[in-house]
Design a protein around this motif. Structure first.
Motif, PDB file in Angstrom:
ATOM      1  N   VAL A 162      -4.667   7.561   7.344  1.00 39.13           N
ATOM      2  CA  VAL A 162      -4.555   6.725   6.149  1.00 39.13           C
ATOM      3  C   VAL A 162      -5.759   6.960   5.248  1.00 39.13           C
ATOM      4  CG1 VAL A 162      -4.582   4.355   5.298  1.00 39.13           C
ATOM      5  CG2 VAL A 162      -3.132   4.962   7.240  1.00 39.13           C
ATOM      6  N   ASP A 170       0.834  -1.191   0.000  1.00 36.46           N
ATOM      7  CA  ASP A 170       0.000   0.000   0.000  1.00 36.46           C
ATOM      8  C   ASP A 170       0.873   1.246   0.000  1.00 36.46           C
ATOM      9  OD1 ASP A 170      -1.785   2.005   0.371  1.00 36.46           O
ATOM     10  OD2 ASP A 170      -3.039   0.864   1.764  1.00 36.46           O
ATOM     11  N   LEU A 202      -7.314   7.333  -4.100  1.00 37.90           N
ATOM     12  CA  LEU A 202      -7.164   5.879  -4.119  1.00 37.90           C
ATOM     13  C   LEU A 202      -8.436   5.155  -3.675  1.00 37.90           C
ATOM     14  CD1 LEU A 202      -3.542   5.431  -2.760  1.00 37.90           C
ATOM     15  CD2 LEU A 202      -4.358   5.274  -5.092  1.00 37.90           C
ATOM     16  N   ASP A 203      -9.458   5.935  -3.225  1.00 35.19           N
ATOM     17  CA  ASP A 203     -10.676   5.257  -2.794  1.00 35.19           C
ATOM     18  C   ASP A 203     -11.660   5.061  -3.938  1.00 35.19           C
ATOM     19  OD1 ASP A 203     -10.973   7.946  -2.961  1.00 35.19           O
ATOM     20  OD2 ASP A 203     -11.970   8.224  -1.025  1.00 35.19           O
ATOM     21  N   ARG A 236      -5.756   8.496   1.526  1.00 39.53           N
ATOM     22  CA  ARG A 236      -6.276   7.677   0.424  1.00 39.53           C
ATOM     23  C   ARG A 236      -7.226   8.496  -0.435  1.00 39.53           C
ATOM     24  NH1 ARG A 236      -5.355   2.232   0.615  1.00 39.53           N
ATOM     25  NH2 ARG A 236      -6.887   1.903  -1.011  1.00 39.53           N
ATOM     26  N   SER A 237      -8.120   9.245   0.242  1.00 34.34           N
ATOM     27  CA  SER A 237      -9.087   9.999  -0.556  1.00 34.34           C
ATOM     28  C   SER A 237      -8.407  11.203  -1.215  1.00 34.34           C
ATOM     29  CB  SER A 237     -10.281  10.432   0.292  1.00 34.34           C
ATOM     30  OG  SER A 237      -9.867  11.390   1.226  1.00 34.34           O
ATOM     31  N   VAL A 281       0.020   4.362   0.485  1.00 34.69           N
ATOM     32  CA  VAL A 281      -0.259   5.294   1.581  1.00 34.69           C
ATOM     33  C   VAL A 281       0.468   4.855   2.853  1.00 34.69           C
ATOM     34  CG1 VAL A 281      -2.070   6.220   3.045  1.00 34.69           C
ATOM     35  CG2 VAL A 281      -2.481   5.894   0.610  1.00 34.69           C
TER      36      VAL A 281
END
Lengths: 341, 278
Positions: free
Chosen positions: A48, A33, A57-58, A52-53, A35
């Protein structure tokens, strides 16, 4: 004929898109990952999630790919995870520097290997052939990093003609880089020439034993004319594809050579990105390389079509076979086919 | 076996000797090397060749001969595994694709083209960057990168076999695709596959060594040819054998593979020199 060119163009574009998808999936779908890596092991789950957002990545992988593809088409390859700067301009800079090595390499190795390959083919079994074949065998078998080390010893340490490593950064002007390109160019040219020599030699031998050359000889033409006007154009045709494949190989070869000479090109950028797991940069380099490979092969195919009327028509049998289905290796295959009893 | 290989020429014999010699030395290395390849001895650092150290010692005082002998173990192991898997998978898939044809052929060959379009080292580095550089990861990466190339070559050869009478006969007997590919088509492209194996292995071993040289293969202090060159190339004038030893071993192995594949090709009528797919 125009339809065939169009089809080839279409399949080239399809190949590049597919390659970019594969690279994208390989990087995104495999474990590890990003992140987690940036934030470290102690990061709170909230941090995290936020990152991610932030990195987008979400969203689902496929959607991200489409976004990335449209960005890439406009020259926007995202931002580097390490420097936080856009990938595109930096890549362009390194690519320019790599071109400075690549173009002379192609010119030198193609000229050298066509001359040597044809000579070896014409003088088959004589000492000229044996020595050329032996040298190309050695050039194929000694790894580039060793050739580079020896050349540095001879021409940078022994006789200080060229710098052993490049001290300039990627922004250096071409004139600044010029003195340091020669050792890398020699290393790459040797490795590349070895394969083209073998290819040219084989195809020269093939052509010289064919019937139309015998006819030309029986007509009483001078040897030089037989070779230059009759044999060469046919003999060099299959060489085209090997040259195209080798240009693609060179894009990999520069990784080693740029590493050794600390040359600020695309290969060094790639290694740096791999060490830092800077995925956007890796992606961009892989896709750009794939595009170059496909473009070279397309160019080789179109040139072959222009030079050889037989290639302008599809074979009756089925798609593929002898003519050019996709980016290359088909001459190889058709030869293997021919040599089947 | 002997009868099939007669007529392959003296170069072929030299090639076989070079390959077997390297494999044998690598296998026996733990027993025949005079020193522990990773044992350092700072008192004996950077020595030239002597009775005690035939090829001298490196900067940590490690015996270069012992390191060179052991240095092929990793590369040869990975080469053997990766080449065998890639060629086996590529040969099967290549025959299957050639036999089935149609949309299956189109789809597989499209993917093959796409993978081939990413330069080998870059593709390898992509895999290594994501999965790390364990031995099986490297094997997997090489398989991923080279299977497509094998598929291409074998498919080309298999296409000319699939329309032969005995394949038609097998089809008429009602045999299924699997058995036809394995029993009828594969044996008849075995010459192409054999030459492909030797050729492919020569590229794989160079690739593995390059990867180690770049710092993505074997890990220090392990003895490995590529790694040894990376460690010692700056001391080329002081202890030349620390660099030349491993390179000579590597080059002799690659030359052996080239000579063997040339000899096989000549004997079996497969002209591999025409192929440039690395």
């Amino acid at each position: 004929m125009p339809l065939l060119i169009l089809r080839r163009l279409g399949s080239a574009v399809l190949t590049i898109v597919l390659a970019s998808l594969l690279v994208f999936l390989a990087i995104q779908a495999l474990p590890g990952d990003v992140v987690q890596q940036i934030l470290g092991r102690d990061a709170t789950p909230e941090a995290v999630a936020r990152m991610r957002s932030e990195l987008g990545l979400d969203t689902p992988v496929f959607l991200r790919y489409v976004q990335w593809l449209f960005g890439a088409l406009q020259g926007d390859f995202g931002t580097s995870l390490v420097s936080g700067e856009p990938v595109g301009p930096n890549l362009l800079l390194h690519f320019r520097n790599t071109l400075l090595i690549a173009v002379p390499t192609v010119i030198i190795s193609v000229t050298l290997s066509i001359v040597l390959g044809v000579v070896a083919g014409l003088r088959r079994g004589k000492w000229a052939d044996h020595s050329i074949s032996l040298i190309s065998l050695l050039a194929m078998s000694i790894p580039e990093f060793m050739v580079a080390a020896l050349l540095v010893l001879a021409f940078a340490v022994g006789i200080p003609m060229f710098p052993a490593v490049v001290l300039d950064g990627p922004q250096a002007s071409l004139a600044q880089l010029l003195p340091s390109i020669w050792l890398p160019v020699i290393v790459l040219s040797l490795a590349m020439a070895a394969y083209i020599i073998r290819m040219t030699r084989t195809s020269t031998i093939d052509v010289m034993t064919s019937e139309f050359i015998t006819t030309a000889e029986l007509k009483g033409l001078r040897r030089a004319r037989v070779v230059m006007r009759h044999a060469l154009p046919t003999a060099l045709l299959p060489t085209l594809n090997v040259v195209a494949i080798n240009i693609a190989w060179m894009l990999g070869g520069v990784v080693v050579v740029e590493n050794i000479f600390n040359y600020p090109g695309m290969g060094n950028l790639m290694l740096e990105a791999v060490f830092n797991r800077d995925l956007p940069v890796i992606e961009a380099i892989a896709v750009v390389s794939a595009a170059i490979y496909v473009a070279c092969n397309l160019l080789a195919d179109l040139t072959a079509m222009a030079l050889d009327p037989r290639q302008r028509f599809r074979p009756r049998a089925r798609r593929g076979a002898g003519a050019q289905p996709g980016p290359k290796a088909s001459p190889a295959i058709s030869t293997v086919e021919r040599s089947q009893p | 076996m002997k009868a099939t290989l007669r007529g392959a020429g003296p170069a072929f014999t030299i090639g076989i000797v070079l390959i077997l010699g390297n494999v044998l030395l690598a296998l026996l290395a733990p027993w025949i090397s005079p020193y522990d390849p990773v044992a350092s001895d700072s008192a004996a650092a950077l020595q030239g060749p002597s009775g005690a150290h035939w090829l001298g010692t490196d900067m940590y005082g490690r015996d270069i001969l012992s390191r060179t002998l052991n240095g092929g173990r990793y590369a040869l192991q990975v080469t053997f595994l990766a080449t065998t898997i890639a060629v086996a998978a590529g040969a099967l898939l290549g025959c299957l694709v050639a036999y089935l044809g149609g949309w299956f052929d189109d789809v597989v060959m499209r993917v093959v083209d796409a993978i081939l379009s990413v330069p080998t080292i870059l593709a390898l580095l992509v895999v290594v960057s994501v999965l790390g550089s364990g031995m099986w990861v490297i094997v997997l990466a090489v398989v991923v990168v080279y299977t497509p190339a094998v598929i291409r070559v074998v498919r080309g050869a298999a296409r000319s076999v699939k329309s032969l009478d005995y394949v038609t006969a097998a089809k008429a007997r009602g045999e299924r695709a699997g058995p036809i590919v394995v029993r009828e088509i594969l044996p008849n492209v075995s010459d192409v596959v054999l030459v492909e194996y030797a050729m492919r292995a020569s590229w794989v071993v160079l690739l593995i060594s390059t990867l180690s040289f770049l710092g993505f293969g074997a890990n220090p202090p392990a003895p490995d040819w590529g790694l040894m060159v990376a460690e010692n190339r700056t001391a080329l004038t002081v202890v030349p054998w620390a660099t030349l030893g491993p390179v000579a071993a590597l080059a002799s192995f690659v030359i052996g593979l080239h000579l063997t594949s040339d000899g096989l090709g000549k004997r079996l009528g497969v002209d591999r020199a025409m192929t440039g797919v690395k």
